[in-house]
Design a protein around this motif. Sequence first.
Motif, PDB file in Angstrom:
ATOM      1  N   LEU A  81       5.943  10.083   6.641  1.00 45.14           N
ATOM      2  CA  LEU A  81       6.477   9.311   7.351  1.00 45.14           C
ATOM      3  C   LEU A  81       6.654   7.932   6.676  1.00 45.14           C
ATOM      4  N   ALA A  82       6.142   7.875   5.416  1.00 46.83           N
ATOM      5  CA  ALA A  82       6.010   6.566   4.841  1.00 46.83           C
ATOM      6  C   ALA A  82       7.251   6.402   3.892  1.00 46.83           C
ATOM      7  N   SER A  83       7.695   5.047   3.787  1.00 41.53           N
ATOM      8  CA  SER A  83       9.136   4.845   3.226  1.00 41.53           C
ATOM      9  C   SER A  83       8.832   4.900   1.726  1.00 41.53           C
ATOM     10  N   ARG A  84       7.815   4.474   1.354  1.00 42.60           N
ATOM     11  CA  ARG A  84       7.455   4.597  -0.316  1.00 42.60           C
ATOM     12  C   ARG A  84       7.205   6.080  -0.678  1.00 42.60           C
ATOM     13  N   THR A  85       6.574   6.903   0.298  1.00 40.66           N
ATOM     14  CA  THR A  85       6.455   8.429  -0.275  1.00 40.66           C
ATOM     15  C   THR A  85       7.721   8.997  -0.352  1.00 40.66           C
ATOM     16  N   ILE A  86       8.960   8.635   0.417  1.00 47.36           N
ATOM     17  CA  ILE A  86      10.126   9.299   0.548  1.00 47.36           C
ATOM     18  C   ILE A  86      10.803   8.959  -0.975  1.00 47.36           C
ATOM     19  N   LEU A  87      10.689   7.707  -1.402  1.00 43.44           N
ATOM     20  CA  LEU A  87      11.222   7.377  -2.484  1.00 43.44           C
ATOM     21  C   LEU A  87      10.509   7.861  -3.853  1.00 43.44           C
ATOM     22  N   ARG A  88       9.202   7.787  -3.677  1.00 37.68           N
ATOM     23  CA  ARG A  88       8.422   8.641  -4.783  1.00 37.68           C
ATOM     24  C   ARG A  88       8.804  10.193  -5.034  1.00 37.68           C
ATOM     25  N   HIS A  89       9.077  10.774  -3.655  1.00 33.85           N
ATOM     26  CA  HIS A  89       9.238  12.205  -3.856  1.00 33.85           C
ATOM     27  C   HIS A  89      10.833  12.135  -4.501  1.00 33.85           C
ATOM     28  N   VAL A  90      11.756  11.528  -4.245  1.00 34.27           N
ATOM     29  CA  VAL A  90      13.141  11.728  -4.789  1.00 34.27           C
ATOM     30  C   VAL A  90      12.970  11.330  -6.185  1.00 34.27           C
ATOM     31  N   ASP A 135      13.194  -0.117 -12.681  1.00 38.52           N
ATOM     32  CA  ASP A 135      12.628   0.855 -12.179  1.00 38.52           C
ATOM     33  C   ASP A 135      12.833   1.096 -10.617  1.00 38.52           C
ATOM     34  N   PRO A 136      13.391   2.167  -9.732  1.00 44.31           N
ATOM     35  CA  PRO A 136      13.787   1.868  -8.402  1.00 44.31           C
ATOM     36  C   PRO A 136      12.583   1.813  -7.323  1.00 44.31           C
ATOM     37  N   LEU A 137      11.379   2.125  -7.701  1.00 47.26           N
ATOM     38  CA  LEU A 137      10.442   1.819  -6.775  1.00 47.26           C
ATOM     39  C   LEU A 137       9.910   0.563  -6.790  1.00 47.26           C
ATOM     40  N   ASP A 138      10.069   0.022  -8.047  1.00 49.17           N
ATOM     41  CA  ASP A 138       9.301  -1.562  -8.368  1.00 49.17           C
ATOM     42  C   ASP A 138      10.261  -2.245  -7.974  1.00 49.17           C
ATOM     43  N   LEU A 139      12.066  -2.053  -7.942  1.00 47.90           N
ATOM     44  CA  LEU A 139      12.916  -2.775  -7.328  1.00 47.90           C
ATOM     45  C   LEU A 139      12.973  -2.788  -5.635  1.00 47.90           C
ATOM     46  N   ALA A 140      12.572  -1.716  -5.251  1.00 45.02           N
ATOM     47  CA  ALA A 140      12.689  -1.303  -3.947  1.00 45.02           C
ATOM     48  C   ALA A 140      11.412  -2.563  -3.273  1.00 45.02           C
ATOM     49  N   ASN A 146       0.801  -1.075  -0.073  1.00 42.60           N
ATOM     50  CA  ASN A 146       0.045  -0.154  -0.050  1.00 42.60           C
ATOM     51  C   ASN A 146       0.764   1.478  -0.111  1.00 42.60           C
ATOM     52  N   ASP A 147       0.502   2.315  -0.717  1.00 39.46           N
ATOM     53  CA  ASP A 147       0.824   3.778  -0.329  1.00 39.46           C
ATOM     54  C   ASP A 147       0.026   4.126   0.823  1.00 39.46           C
TER      55      ASP A 147
END
Length: 446
Positions: free
Chosen positions: A109-118, A213-218, A97-98
């Motif tokens: 404070l969500a890890s996926r939010t941080i990566l999406r922002h970068v 893709d970085p998000l997919d691989l994370a 989930n996002d």
Amino acid sequence: MGVLEDFLKANGITEIESTLPDMTGNARGKFYPTRKFLSEEEGRLPETVLVQSVTGDWAYNHYDIVDARDRDMILVPDTNTLRIVPWADEPTAQVINDCYDTDGKPHPLASRTILRHVLSLFEKEGLRPVIAPEMEFYLIQKNNDPDYELKPAAGRSGRRETARRSYSIDAANEFNPVIDTLYAYCEAQNLDVDTLIHESGAAQMEINFLHGDPLDLADQVFVFKRTMRETAIKHDIHATFMAKPMQNEPGSAMHIHQSLIDIKTGKNIFNDNGKYSEAFYNYLGGLQKYTPNAISFFAPNVNSYRRFAPEMAAPVNMKWGIDDRTAGLRIPASSPEAFRIENRFPGSDCNPYLAIATSLACGYLGIKEKLRPTEPSGEEAAIEIEEIELARTLEEALRLLEDCPEICNIMGQQFVDAYIGVKRSEFETFNKVISSWEREHLLLNV
């Protein structure tokens, strides 16, 4: 919900694992019967689960970063992360989930939010990062008493390894039943795993992922770590991603290969007519400058800093070099189209979302500030006695992070405050423990 519902019906799913990564990179969430999951308009979970420490405690600044009322956050499943859970007894699916706050904004404070922002910062520059992680881990005997040291798992022969077996086919084949199960589980989940090798440690393995893709691989690393642990349990052993699980064995890393693609042309911007480009040097300069301040995202646990030791196959310097594994930043020998930088600092114990986001953020700052790296290392660097140029403890690393407004701004000050709060809580809990070394050497000698 169309894609989601079609997937669940096509696979006869009766139960859903609705997950999200917490600060440590571990899975939090809920189990749902399929009908209940599909009928629920929005998932909810207390936002405090994002800032719980690895010990289950809370940050010392807990109520400065989350609402004292222990509010819910909204969970929105990302259908790109839908996968079967191949080790489950019943037909089960998993989804990541996002997280959003109650105002509908991405939760800070969500890890996926941080990566999406970068990633959005690069997109504004017309760039798309490409990464490829390499995951190292140990197979160990089951250990139910933390007072006992860990021991490597025994393979098919019933014997434990006692010597270095780097890249040994026979040593890897000792664990062939485990590896077969692992690959079957990975295939069932569409994880883009590539090669597996035996690393230099006793019963230490490394598995490589295809670039993408970085998000997919994370997400894939997040799922893989759960998968590997479940695979090991099926074979009556454990798998550990601790950075330094055994005193006399090398640590385990998550090396991150990275490059940048021009969105319009599809070309690797690190390549300038067969030579390394100015963008390559800027990106590399950013990694050199900011990694010391960002090291707590690559080494997030008290145990992580035991990995950074001379002559133990881990980076302890900020050097870079062509095909140089003694450098923290290695440039693999490759064709110009595949020019990339390998960040060797992250441990396998890191939160993959945060480690990838931080590595990309350092490079982004290098491009924006037009930084230049030092001269590359030469052959003589490999035989020098290395001076450790990194923080030696988690507490020191957190102070370096606090003193770096550039990294704090990219990751978000609220998130950094929460991260430091959680990790300081872990450090202070660890600091209360009296070790066997202290009892042995200090008890009657001081």
